[in-house]
Design a protein around this motif. Structure first.
Motif: not given
Lengths: 342, 445
Positions: A11-35
């Protein structure tokens, strides 16, 4: 019958995966904002702001879930990580606070004026540093060997994470998140100019991610020998490496032929496999070489209750999440876009 | 500054900062849902405008509440790793439940804030209801966990380690339930009065503005009902503290020596040399009467306990007294509001009352903070009363005072921005004209 420790580890690993797929992409979008550059700069900013608006707070909760499972089910590991990685964790928190606050200040204000540019910059800059820190933290945990009775401040609180391996893990995490975000953003817009832009960015970031992944493996040989050993000396590790490699090539092909829905699916599968592979190679260790999910777990009664709480919670959570994404991402999420082929 | 003191100060600051945003986040959704429900029921567009304006203001508090809550979930470990190692297996379940409540809240908040046109009005109202309920649930489980620190249950100590763990018994500890009730009521009272105060301020300038009249009615109703209920459940809680944490109650009430027929004391300055209070006013037998329904009931004093287990008396008592005083003022304001509503039938004509409401804006928040100071400082020197001292739980990481300075700066910055943004919200108040032509405001572009 697998034990509660194993279930919670998964469950811990899956939650981390979901965080990367959803929350991670939000961070990535922020990086594209910067660029964002060029004549479409404003359109890019608007696209990113709208894409993450309704979902970023929910996406962020996966991280809280990871933390709460960790401290309830595996308290000694949570305590050890909190002590040794105090500095990067504190910096990550500052990044998270500034990112969320700046987004709220920018988008939930009643007026629209120049001060919003400042919030945008703060949002974008903190989106850049947070994933790097997250990767550094995961990298240090992978490397393990946390000092038990450190002789100096440096040895106890700095050396475990200022190492080539965690630092490259940080960069790898960052690029992976920007890759995810780029493939998502293509499907968030109908504007062909923007689609082309994020297509090129997706290709660039998946190439860089591939290089960094190899570098992670290379540095892992000395930096995280357990992980390296698992991935390079086993049959499944070999299959996995070939699999991730061919998925990278497939993603590039799909992006070149503008099959965006499939390209995004490919990116999601790539990231999921990468994280799961990391988890399997790491298991049963939480922090090697001392703390495992078995010797660092809470008593069985606690584990049983968390499992019950998690499964009950999941029955509420997944329909709610589905509803949220259905309402705001609608067709873009669930149907293969016809337009994208044209 | 010692590392322990720096860690305690940082934890207190993070909690104190988060609590303001948390209680607004707990209470506002109910008020937004009431306004939206009034709109669906009456068709009066003013109520829709109220719901949308409130939602927009609240979104900022939610976001800051969410990120500062994240800070806390990490800081528990960053500052008190030994506490988390001890407490995790026993009370961690509360936080797992809170995680899901928070998830539900964030999901339906997204739908509430951005979904005005995407879902049906009923589904939208229901989303607001889910946000309100999950916010309250989060608050309750977190306070249950705090209650466990005050009255730990659900384990026995064997060879210095907790054994026979029963997380359900820990969750249902004697302090938690009443503390949670007191806290949730505080959230509604504080937020209700603060929002009513803001609309009162604007009504003083534009007496006929129907937007502010409608908003004030809803906010004041929520605030007043809670403020009238709060002293009652505060009384239950005090009786419970007297039974299970007599040393804390002694600090609250300034009870130095055990006494039959104890007086209720007002004011007083603690002299730690003399171990007595100066300038204290006494109402004979009142404390015994309040706690035991018996003027000769026994109240245990501080001197019955070893001195190293005393909390910092002056701080705890002062905070407790301020909280009680504010509670009484808010109750009086609620009675005044009730009198104006039912006797004169026009709440908005008393400028004096509106001015009093403006002054009451910060009161509920101050009382809430003081309540937390009283209960948390009153728990010292323990982090888990009777089992783990705060000093044993602190991180070995040196230099926490650097973190403290940094976070102090960060919180001051965030607070200043939030105040400024709220001022912009207030200044952009809709006029009578805009009211007649409701637009898309409240939806994020």
């Amino acid at each position: 019958m697998i034990g509660y420790e194993t279930i919670l580890g998964i469950v811990l690993l899956l939650a981390l995966t979901f965080y990367a797929l959803m929350g991670g992409a939000d961070f990535g979008a922020g990086v594209w904002h910067l660029l964002a550059r060029g004549s479409t700069r404003r359109d890019q900013h608007r696209l990113i702001g709208e894409a993450i608006g309704p979902i970023w707070e929910a996406n962020h909760v996966w991280l809280i879930l990871v933390v709460t499972i960790l401290f309830t089910a595996f308290p000694p590991a949570y305590a050890q990580v909190s002590i040794t990685l105090h500095i990067p964790l504190t910096l990550l928190l500052i990044g998270i606070v500034l990112r969320g606050s700046a987004y709220a200040f920018r988008h939930y204000d009643v007026k629209d004026d120049d001060v919003h540019l400042r919030w945008d910059q703060l949002f974008a800059a903190s989106s850049l540093i947070s994933p790097v820190l997250l990767g550094i933290i995961l990298g240090s945990v992978t490397a393990g060997h946390f000092p038990v009775n450190p002789e100096s401040f440096y040895e106890g609180f700095v050396a475990p994470w200022i190492q080539p391996f965690p630092l490259v893990m940080g960069l790898f995490t960052l690029v992976l998140f920007t890759y995810l975000a780029a493939t998502y953003l293509i499907l968030e817009t109908q504007d062909e100019k923007l689609q082309e832009l994020f297509r090129k960015r997706a290709i660039a970031s998946v190439l860089i991610a591939g290089v960094l992944e190899e570098l992670v493996m290379l540095l892992g040989k000395t930096g995280a020998p357990r992980l390296w050993g698992e991935l390079s000396n086993s049959v499944w590790g070999g299959i996995l490496q070939i699999g991730v490699g061919s998925l990278t090539l497939l993603a590039i092909g799909l992006l070149f032929t503008r099959q965006y829905w499939w390209a995004r699916t490919c990116a999601i599968v790539q990231v999921t496999i990468t994280i799961l592979a990391w988890g399997v190679a790491q298991s049963p260790y939480l922090v090697p070489p001392y703390l495992t999910i078995f010797n660092a777990s809470s008593p069985e009664v606690t584990l049983r209750l968390i499992v019950i709480a998690l499964f009950t919670g999941a029955l509420l959570l997944f329909p709610s999440l589905f509803y949220l994404f259905r309402v705001f991402k609608g067709g873009r999420l669930f149907e293969v876009s016809k337009k994208a082929d044209g | 500054m010692s590392n322990l003191l720096a860690a305690r100060s940082l934890m207190a600051m993070s909690l104190g900062f988060h609590i303001i945003f948390a209680i607004i986040g707990v209470a506002m959704p109910l008020m937004m849902v009431i306004a939206e429900w009034r709109w669906l029921k009456t068709g009066n567009e003013v109520y829709l405008t109220i719901a949308k304006r409130w939602a927009k203001g609240t979104a900022i508090f939610f976001a800051i509440g969410a990120v500062t809550g994240t800070v806390l979930s990490f800081q528990l470990g960053l500052l008190w790793p030994k506490f988390m190692e001890f407490a995790g297996p026993i009370i961690g379940l509360a936080f797992s439940i809170e995680g899901f409540a928070f998830f539900t809240e964030a999901i339906f908040l997204g739908i509430y804030l951005y979904g005005w046109r995407k879902v049906s009005p009923r589904a939208h109202l229901a989303a607001g209801g889910v946000v309100a309920l999950s916010g309250i649930t989060s608050g309750v489980v977190v306070v249950l966990a705090n209650g466990w620190m005050n009255t730990p249950r659900g384990f026995t100590m064997i060879d210095g380690l907790p054994a026979n763990i029963d997380p359900i018994a820990a969750l249902l500890n004697p302090s938690g339930v009443l503390q949670a009730l007191h806290m949730i009521t505080a959230a509604f009272a504080a937020t209700g009065f603060a929002v009513a105060g803001i609309h009162a301020f604007l009504l003083l300038r534009q007496p006929d503005n129907t937007f502010h009249q409608g908003a004030l009615k809803i906010a004041l109703a929520v605030g007043c009902i809670s403020a009238l209920f709060q002293p009652l459940n505060g009384d239950f809680l005090a009786k419970q503290v007297a039974e299970y944490q007599p040393i804390k109650l002694a600090a609250f009430e300034g009870q130095v020596h055990t006494q039959n027929g104890a007086p209720f004391r007002l004011g007083g300055i603690w002299d730690s040399e003399k171990e007595a209070f100066d300038y204290i006013l006494e109402i004979p037998y009142a404390l015994s009467l309040m706690l035991h329904m018996d003027p000769h009931g026994q109240v245990i004093g501080l001197k019955d306990f070893p001195k190293e287990h005393w909390p910092p008396i002056g701080v705890v008592r002062t905070a407790f007294q301020i909280m009680v005083l504010i509670g009484v003022i808010m109750m009086a304001l609620a009675l005044w509001a009730a009198w104006l509503t039912f006797k004169t039938k026009n709440l908005f004509q008393s400028r004096m009352f509106l001015k009093a409401l403006v002054l009451s804006i910060p009161l509920g928040f101050i009382a809430t903070e003081m309540g937390w100071v009283a209960t948390e400082v009153g728990r010292q020197p323990w982090v888990v009363v009777g089992y783990l001292k705060t000093a044993q739980a602190v991180t070995p990481m040196p230099g926490i005072s650097i973190s403290l300075i940094f976070f102090a700066g960060l919180y001051a910055f965030l607070a200043a921005i939030v105040v400024w943004l709220m001022w912009r919200h207030v200044a952009a108040t809709p006029t009578q004209f805009e009211m007649a032509h409701p637009s898309d405001e409240g939806e994020f572009k």
